[in-house]
Design a protein around this motif. Structure first.
Motif, PDB file in Angstrom:
ATOM      1  N   SER A 139       0.942  -1.185   0.006  1.00  0.00           N
ATOM      2  CA  SER A 139       0.357   0.044   0.115  1.00  0.00           C
ATOM      3  C   SER A 139       1.120   0.959   0.203  1.00  0.00           C
ATOM      4  N   VAL A 140       2.006   0.939   0.147  1.00  0.00           N
ATOM      5  CA  VAL A 140       2.474   2.136   0.262  1.00  0.00           C
ATOM      6  C   VAL A 140       3.117   2.703  -1.487  1.00  0.00           C
ATOM      7  N   MET A 141       2.273   3.429  -1.780  1.00  0.00           N
ATOM      8  CA  MET A 141       2.308   4.185  -2.927  1.00  0.00           C
ATOM      9  C   MET A 141       2.950   5.374  -3.399  1.00  0.00           C
ATOM     10  N   PRO A 142       3.289   6.343  -4.045  1.00  0.00           N
ATOM     11  CA  PRO A 142       3.615   7.736  -3.372  1.00  0.00           C
ATOM     12  C   PRO A 142       2.466   7.896  -3.112  1.00  0.00           C
ATOM     13  N   PRO A 143       2.730   8.803  -2.242  1.00  0.00           N
ATOM     14  CA  PRO A 143       4.246   9.852  -1.722  1.00  0.00           C
ATOM     15  C   PRO A 143       4.899   9.073  -0.615  1.00  0.00           C
ATOM     16  N   GLY A 144       4.847   7.549  -0.339  1.00  0.00           N
ATOM     17  CA  GLY A 144       5.795   6.922   0.268  1.00  0.00           C
ATOM     18  C   GLY A 144       4.999   6.945   1.722  1.00  0.00           C
ATOM     19  N   ASP A 145       5.691   6.295   2.604  1.00  0.00           N
ATOM     20  CA  ASP A 145       4.401   6.327   3.675  1.00  0.00           C
ATOM     21  C   ASP A 145       4.840   6.794   5.337  1.00  0.00           C
ATOM     22  N   ASP A 146       3.545   7.277   5.537  1.00  0.00           N
ATOM     23  CA  ASP A 146       2.654   8.095   6.012  1.00  0.00           C
ATOM     24  C   ASP A 146       3.712   8.557   7.443  1.00  0.00           C
ATOM     25  N   SER A 147       4.209   7.414   8.775  1.00  0.00           N
ATOM     26  CA  SER A 147       4.911   8.410   9.355  1.00  0.00           C
ATOM     27  C   SER A 147       6.605   8.769   9.317  1.00  0.00           C
ATOM     28  N   LEU A 148       7.552   7.886   7.439  1.00  0.00           N
ATOM     29  CA  LEU A 148       8.739   8.908   7.095  1.00  0.00           C
ATOM     30  C   LEU A 148       8.651   9.929   7.228  1.00  0.00           C
ATOM     31  N   ARG A 149       7.799  10.272   6.635  1.00  0.00           N
ATOM     32  CA  ARG A 149       7.263  11.600   5.980  1.00  0.00           C
ATOM     33  C   ARG A 149       7.385  12.537   6.957  1.00  0.00           C
ATOM     34  N   ARG A 150       6.215  12.354   7.505  1.00  0.00           N
ATOM     35  CA  ARG A 150       6.078  13.165   8.933  1.00  0.00           C
ATOM     36  C   ARG A 150       7.180  12.828   9.641  1.00  0.00           C
ATOM     37  N   CYS A 151       8.330  12.107   9.880  1.00  0.00           N
ATOM     38  CA  CYS A 151       9.030  12.706  11.306  1.00  0.00           C
ATOM     39  C   CYS A 151      10.373  12.911  10.133  1.00  0.00           C
ATOM     40  N   ILE A 152      10.281  13.155   8.344  1.00  0.00           N
ATOM     41  CA  ILE A 152      11.818  14.005   7.811  1.00  0.00           C
ATOM     42  C   ILE A 152      10.861  14.790   7.944  1.00  0.00           C
ATOM     43  N   ALA A 153       9.535  15.712   7.932  1.00  0.00           N
ATOM     44  CA  ALA A 153       8.964  16.339   8.117  1.00  0.00           C
ATOM     45  C   ALA A 153       9.246  17.413   9.743  1.00  0.00           C
ATOM     46  N   GLN A 154       9.710  16.687  10.828  1.00  0.00           N
ATOM     47  CA  GLN A 154      10.044  17.428  11.970  1.00  0.00           C
ATOM     48  C   GLN A 154      11.401  17.477  11.498  1.00  0.00           C
ATOM     49  N   ARG A 155      12.255  16.876  11.422  1.00  0.00           N
ATOM     50  CA  ARG A 155      13.585  16.969  11.033  1.00  0.00           C
ATOM     51  C   ARG A 155      13.422  19.210  10.676  1.00  0.00           C
ATOM     52  N   TYR A 156      12.863  18.910   9.568  1.00  0.00           N
ATOM     53  CA  TYR A 156      13.293  20.187   8.662  1.00  0.00           C
ATOM     54  C   TYR A 156      12.442  21.151  10.146  1.00  0.00           C
ATOM     55  N   GLN A 157      11.948  21.045   9.933  1.00  0.00           N
ATOM     56  CA  GLN A 157      10.904  21.695  11.833  1.00  0.00           C
ATOM     57  C   GLN A 157      11.759  22.261  12.457  1.00  0.00           C
ATOM     58  N   GLN A 158      12.399  21.142  12.711  1.00  0.00           N
ATOM     59  CA  GLN A 158      13.408  21.444  13.919  1.00  0.00           C
ATOM     60  C   GLN A 158      14.709  22.816  14.009  1.00  0.00           C
ATOM     61  N   GLN A 159      15.110  22.934  12.199  1.00  0.00           N
ATOM     62  CA  GLN A 159      16.026  23.193  11.443  1.00  0.00           C
ATOM     63  C   GLN A 159      15.488  24.905  11.771  1.00  0.00           C
ATOM     64  N   GLY A 160      13.812  25.152  11.299  1.00  0.00           N
ATOM     65  CA  GLY A 160      13.284  26.227  11.499  1.00  0.00           C
ATOM     66  C   GLY A 160      12.565  26.578   9.949  1.00  0.00           C
ATOM     67  N   ILE A 161      13.410  25.564   9.007  1.00  0.00           N
ATOM     68  CA  ILE A 161      12.419  25.013   7.634  1.00  0.00           C
ATOM     69  C   ILE A 161      10.863  24.492   7.511  1.00  0.00           C
ATOM     70  N   SER A 162      10.110  25.239   7.225  1.00  0.00           N
ATOM     71  CA  SER A 162       8.738  24.862   7.274  1.00  0.00           C
ATOM     72  C   SER A 162       8.643  23.754   6.472  1.00  0.00           C
ATOM     73  N   VAL A 163       7.791  22.887   6.725  1.00  0.00           N
ATOM     74  CA  VAL A 163       8.170  21.611   6.021  1.00  0.00           C
ATOM     75  C   VAL A 163       6.606  20.571   6.130  1.00  0.00           C
ATOM     76  N   SER A 164       5.959  19.900   5.279  1.00  0.00           N
ATOM     77  CA  SER A 164       4.471  19.751   6.091  1.00  0.00           C
ATOM     78  C   SER A 164       5.438  18.664   5.140  1.00  0.00           C
ATOM     79  N   PRO A 165       4.731  17.212   5.694  1.00  0.00           N
ATOM     80  CA  PRO A 165       4.725  15.885   5.390  1.00  0.00           C
ATOM     81  C   PRO A 165       3.918  15.829   3.961  1.00  0.00           C
ATOM     82  N   GLN A 166       3.551  16.851   3.668  1.00  0.00           N
ATOM     83  CA  GLN A 166       2.523  16.652   2.557  1.00  0.00           C
ATOM     84  C   GLN A 166       3.515  17.091   0.906  1.00  0.00           C
TER      85      GLN A 166
END
Length: 466
Positions: A139-166
């Motif tokens: 079921s992991v079709m694009p854009p990819g695993d939801d949990s992983l995209r949230r983790c990636i977005a959170q790391r950017y947010q911690q750096q002060g870069i506004s990124v949404s999992p979407q």
């Protein structure tokens, strides 16, 4: 702008005004130290910067002379014409030479795999796998695993870069991220601005997509030539730019925030999207992570590509693209090519990021890489001839060596191959002839006896060629 850069700029203007003409000797380091009221080391830095940009040449025992061909001035007024790329054959030969596991991997593009928490990752992969249903596996079709995209977005947010999992599309490694990003903003025959020297993956992608390239020079001392970039964007029909702003491969330079602001502003002004390769961003040695170009992008012009391959799990092939504007098109391209990335691996990495300390691993990794950088730099300084320039990167795991201009780095590579090793030579990173005397070395591996011997043999060859 630092003091040595200010001095270099003043001397450059003197050359443009023909105060010093081609072939003439400019004042010595000692004389200009008095003229500018700065330390001799500042003048020397300025001269080295001017030399790297093609304004002056150094002659042993004689001093610095105005270059007969002013590289940077000419590039600014007459940028290289767009051209088709033809590199895959030579690159295939090079990559094949390093595929043997017994080769000393000084030319490898990959970090030492022993530096990564493979066993911990495997446990997380197994733990995540036990929780996955049969339906989850497909079921992991694009854009990819939801949990992983949230983790990636959170790391950017911690750096002060506004990124949404979407905004994130998970890909099969950074190279797929870069390739489909480029494909999403170009069509065959378009012109793309790339760096010179550039990561050879960019050259491969341009050749594969039947695009044309204009190369903009990158100095190991001062970064991307912004004057040339602006001239190209204002005079050519450019479809996209492909840049690496942090720990540039191969020169190792990191653009300053001022430079990043200028680059993104130029791209916005001329409405040209930027493909940003930021795969080394987590491997910094200073107190804070350098911001990607994306952090300076106010209009969604930058397609930011990242990966875990250099910082967590080489071989797992998990990368991503951050883009709001081009997100849907990127997903469509992925569906038509690789369909999707591996569901279990995406889920396993997300599990690791949520339950283990990625930052603790990164701190250890950075410390080891910095120690290994220092060891290789010390060896190079001790055995290569005077006049050899070597970068001192603040992150990543490469060194960039600039040998005397008459030395063909391909011959040094052949010497390394004879010793059971490989190094990356300058011709792999550009279609021009400007980097024929350069080498890229990977310092992420332990500097054992065999690696030391190979480096000493190469240094001996270079010394005898002087």
């Amino acid at each position: 702008m630092s003091r040595y850069q200010q001095v270099a700029e003043q001397i450059k203007q003197q050359i443009i005004a023909q105060t010093w003409r081609a072939g003439e000797k400019i004042p010595s380091v000692r004389v200009n130290s008095r003229n500018f009221s700065v330390a001799p080391s500042t003048i020397l830095q300025a001269y080295q910067l001017l030399e790297s940009e093609g304004w002056v040449i150094a002659k042993p025992q004689a001093g610095y002379f105005v270059a007969p061909q002013l590289g940077r001035e000419q590039l600014a007024s007459k940028p290289a014409e767009s051209k088709l790329i033809k590199i895959n054959d030579e690159l295939f030969e090079f990559l094949k030479s390093g595929s043997n596991k017994d080769v000393v991997p000084l030319g490898s593009a990959f970090p030492d795999p022993s530096l990564f928490p493979i066993q911990t990752l495997n446990r997380n992969l197994a733990s995540a796998g036990r929780k996955m249903s049969a339906n989850d596996l497909v079921s992991v079709m694009p854009p990819g695993d939801d949990s992983l995209r949230r983790c990636i977005a959170q790391r950017y947010q911690q750096q002060g870069i506004s990124v949404s999992p979407q905004d994130i599309v998970v890909t099969s490694g950074a190279l797929e991220a870069l390739n489909i990003s480029l494909q999403s903003v170009t069509k065959p025959g378009d012109t793309v601005v790339i760096e010179s020297p550039a990561f050879y993956g960019a050259l491969q992608a341009i050749e594969r997509l039947n695009l044309r390239a204009i190369e903009v020079p990158v100095s190991p001392q001062s970064g991307l030539c912004l004057e040339t970039l602006e001239h190209v964007l204002s005079t050519e029909a450019v479809a996209a730019c492909w840049f690496m702003a942090n720990f540039h491969n191969p020169t190792t330079y990191t653009q300053t925030d001022t430079q990043k602001t200028k680059i993104t502003a130029l791209a916005e002004q001329y409405q040209v999207p930027i493909i940003e390769d930021d795969v080394y961003g987590e491997l910094y040695f200073e107190t804070s992570k350098p911001k990607p170009l994306k952090a300076f992008d106010d209009v969604g012009n930058v397609l930011l590509c990242g990966s875990f391959s250099k910082s967590l799990c080489p071989g797992y092939r998990v990368g991503w693209v951050v883009s709001d504007k081009y997100n849907e098109h990127i997903q469509r391209l992925q569906l038509m090519s690789t369909l999707s990335g591996s569901a279990p691996i995406q889920n396993g990495i997300a599990h690791f990021l949520q339950h283990d300390s990625f930052d603790s691993h990164l701190r250890k990794l950075r410390k080891t890489l910095q120690e290994r950088r220092d060891s290789m730099l010390a060896l190079i300084h001790s055995c290569f001839p005077a006049g050899t320039k070597v970068s001192c990167p603040t992150g990543g795991y490469f060194l960039w060596l600039e040998l005397a201009e008459h030395i063909n780095a391909r011959h040094v590579y052949e010497c390394a191959v004879e010793q059971g090793a490989t190094v990356a030579y300058g011709k792999l990173f550009s279609t021009s002839e400007h980097h024929q005397s350069c080498l890229r070395l990977n310092y992420s591996y332990p500097l054992d006896t065999r690696a030391k011997q190979v480096i000493e043999k190469m240094a001996d060859l270079v010394r005898k060629s002087n």
